[in-house]
Motif scaffolding. Structure first.
Motif, PDB file in Angstrom:
ATOM      1  N   THR A  44       4.441   5.677  -5.295  1.00 56.94           N
ATOM      2  CA  THR A  44       4.510   5.693  -6.759  1.00 56.94           C
ATOM      3  C   THR A  44       3.542   6.718  -7.341  1.00 56.94           C
ATOM      4  O   THR A  44       3.835   7.366  -8.341  1.00 56.94           O
ATOM      5  CB  THR A  44       4.214   4.285  -7.319  1.00 56.94           C
ATOM      6  N   ALA A  45       2.384   6.881  -6.696  1.00 61.87           N
ATOM      7  CA  ALA A  45       1.381   7.838  -7.161  1.00 61.87           C
ATOM      8  C   ALA A  45       1.722   9.279  -6.760  1.00 61.87           C
ATOM      9  O   ALA A  45       1.028  10.210  -7.138  1.00 61.87           O
ATOM     10  CB  ALA A  45       0.011   7.461  -6.605  1.00 61.87           C
ATOM     11  N   GLY A  46       2.799   9.460  -5.977  1.00 58.24           N
ATOM     12  CA  GLY A  46       3.212  10.797  -5.573  1.00 58.24           C
ATOM     13  C   GLY A  46       2.663  11.228  -4.215  1.00 58.24           C
ATOM     14  O   GLY A  46       2.687  12.403  -3.883  1.00 58.24           O
ATOM     15  N   TYR A  47       2.165  10.263  -3.452  1.00 59.58           N
ATOM     16  CA  TYR A  47       1.593  10.544  -2.131  1.00 59.58           C
ATOM     17  C   TYR A  47       2.227   9.656  -1.057  1.00 59.58           C
ATOM     18  O   TYR A  47       1.573   8.763  -0.534  1.00 59.58           O
ATOM     19  CB  TYR A  47       0.072  10.336  -2.158  1.00 59.58           C
ATOM     20  N   PRO A  48       3.508   9.889  -0.751  1.00 63.20           N
ATOM     21  CA  PRO A  48       4.148   9.038   0.267  1.00 63.20           C
ATOM     22  C   PRO A  48       3.421   9.171   1.601  1.00 63.20           C
ATOM     23  O   PRO A  48       2.996  10.269   1.977  1.00 63.20           O
ATOM     24  CB  PRO A  48       5.572   9.579   0.341  1.00 63.20           C
ATOM     25  N   ALA A  49       3.263   8.054   2.288  1.00 63.24           N
ATOM     26  CA  ALA A  49       2.501   8.018   3.533  1.00 63.24           C
ATOM     27  C   ALA A  49       3.415   7.839   4.731  1.00 63.24           C
ATOM     28  O   ALA A  49       4.480   7.253   4.636  1.00 63.24           O
ATOM     29  CB  ALA A  49       1.500   6.867   3.474  1.00 63.24           C
ATOM     30  N   ALA A  50       2.944   8.326   5.846  1.00 57.74           N
ATOM     31  CA  ALA A  50       3.609   8.141   7.126  1.00 57.74           C
ATOM     32  C   ALA A  50       2.661   7.371   8.023  1.00 57.74           C
ATOM     33  O   ALA A  50       1.443   7.508   7.917  1.00 57.74           O
ATOM     34  CB  ALA A  50       3.958   9.488   7.745  1.00 57.74           C
ATOM     35  N   GLU A  51       3.191   6.566   8.913  1.00 59.73           N
ATOM     36  CA  GLU A  51       2.361   5.824   9.864  1.00 59.73           C
ATOM     37  C   GLU A  51       1.698   6.806  10.820  1.00 59.73           C
ATOM     38  O   GLU A  51       2.329   7.759  11.269  1.00 59.73           O
ATOM     39  CB  GLU A  51       3.232   4.834  10.643  1.00 59.73           C
ATOM     40  N   LYS A  52       0.429   6.605  11.086  1.00 54.30           N
ATOM     41  CA  LYS A  52      -0.254   7.526  12.000  1.00 54.30           C
ATOM     42  C   LYS A  52      -0.249   6.948  13.393  1.00 54.30           C
ATOM     43  O   LYS A  52      -0.399   5.787  13.584  1.00 54.30           O
ATOM     44  CB  LYS A  52      -1.696   7.741  11.561  1.00 54.30           C
ATOM     45  N   ILE A  79       0.833  -1.201   0.000  1.00 52.26           N
ATOM     46  CA  ILE A  79       0.000   0.000   0.000  1.00 52.26           C
ATOM     47  C   ILE A  79       0.869   1.255   0.000  1.00 52.26           C
ATOM     48  O   ILE A  79       0.659   2.183  -0.787  1.00 52.26           O
ATOM     49  CB  ILE A  79      -0.954   0.008   1.218  1.00 52.26           C
ATOM     50  N   LYS A  80       1.889   1.275   0.866  1.00 48.16           N
ATOM     51  CA  LYS A  80       2.780   2.439   0.929  1.00 48.16           C
ATOM     52  C   LYS A  80       3.547   2.627  -0.379  1.00 48.16           C
ATOM     53  O   LYS A  80       3.745   3.757  -0.823  1.00 48.16           O
ATOM     54  CB  LYS A  80       3.741   2.313   2.111  1.00 48.16           C
ATOM     55  N   ASP A  81       3.958   1.528  -0.997  1.00 49.50           N
ATOM     56  CA  ASP A  81       4.659   1.619  -2.287  1.00 49.50           C
ATOM     57  C   ASP A  81       3.736   2.208  -3.353  1.00 49.50           C
ATOM     58  O   ASP A  81       4.154   3.056  -4.144  1.00 49.50           O
ATOM     59  CB  ASP A  81       5.158   0.247  -2.743  1.00 49.50           C
ATOM     60  N   ALA A  82       2.472   1.775  -3.371  1.00 45.42           N
ATOM     61  CA  ALA A  82       1.515   2.288  -4.353  1.00 45.42           C
ATOM     62  C   ALA A  82       1.290   3.782  -4.146  1.00 45.42           C
ATOM     63  O   ALA A  82       1.233   4.553  -5.112  1.00 45.42           O
ATOM     64  CB  ALA A  82       0.196   1.530  -4.252  1.00 45.42           C
ATOM     65  N   LEU A  83       1.187   4.203  -2.903  1.00 43.81           N
ATOM     66  CA  LEU A  83       0.996   5.632  -2.617  1.00 43.81           C
ATOM     67  C   LEU A  83       2.227   6.440  -3.018  1.00 43.81           C
ATOM     68  O   LEU A  83       2.095   7.507  -3.618  1.00 43.81           O
ATOM     69  CB  LEU A  83       0.694   5.837  -1.127  1.00 43.81           C
TER      70      LEU A  83
END
Length: 66
Positions: A58-66, A52-56
């Protein structure tokens, strides 16, 4: 599995749609709630957190753990 992520780059509903589409490409059955105001994304998925994080990212929306 439910992932709770913060996506600092999510600024509007179009961003939320792009995030949703990126996650659906990994897991078509995922349930996604994305809120541009809080930058919060909740994902109910069978895919791995890394996928999921890789997909985000790649789409230009890197995620951080909340």
């Amino acid at each position: 599995m439910t992932l709770k992520l913060t996506v600092p780059n999510m600024a509007c509903s179009a961003c939320a749609n792009n995030i949703t589409n990126a996650i659906k490409a990994v897991d078509a059955n995922a349930t996604i709630e994305a809120d541009p105001q809080t930058k919060f994304v909740s994902v109910e998925t069978q895919a791995s957190e890394a996928a999921i994080k890789d997909a985000l990212a790649t789409a230009g929306y890197p995620a951080a753990e909340k």
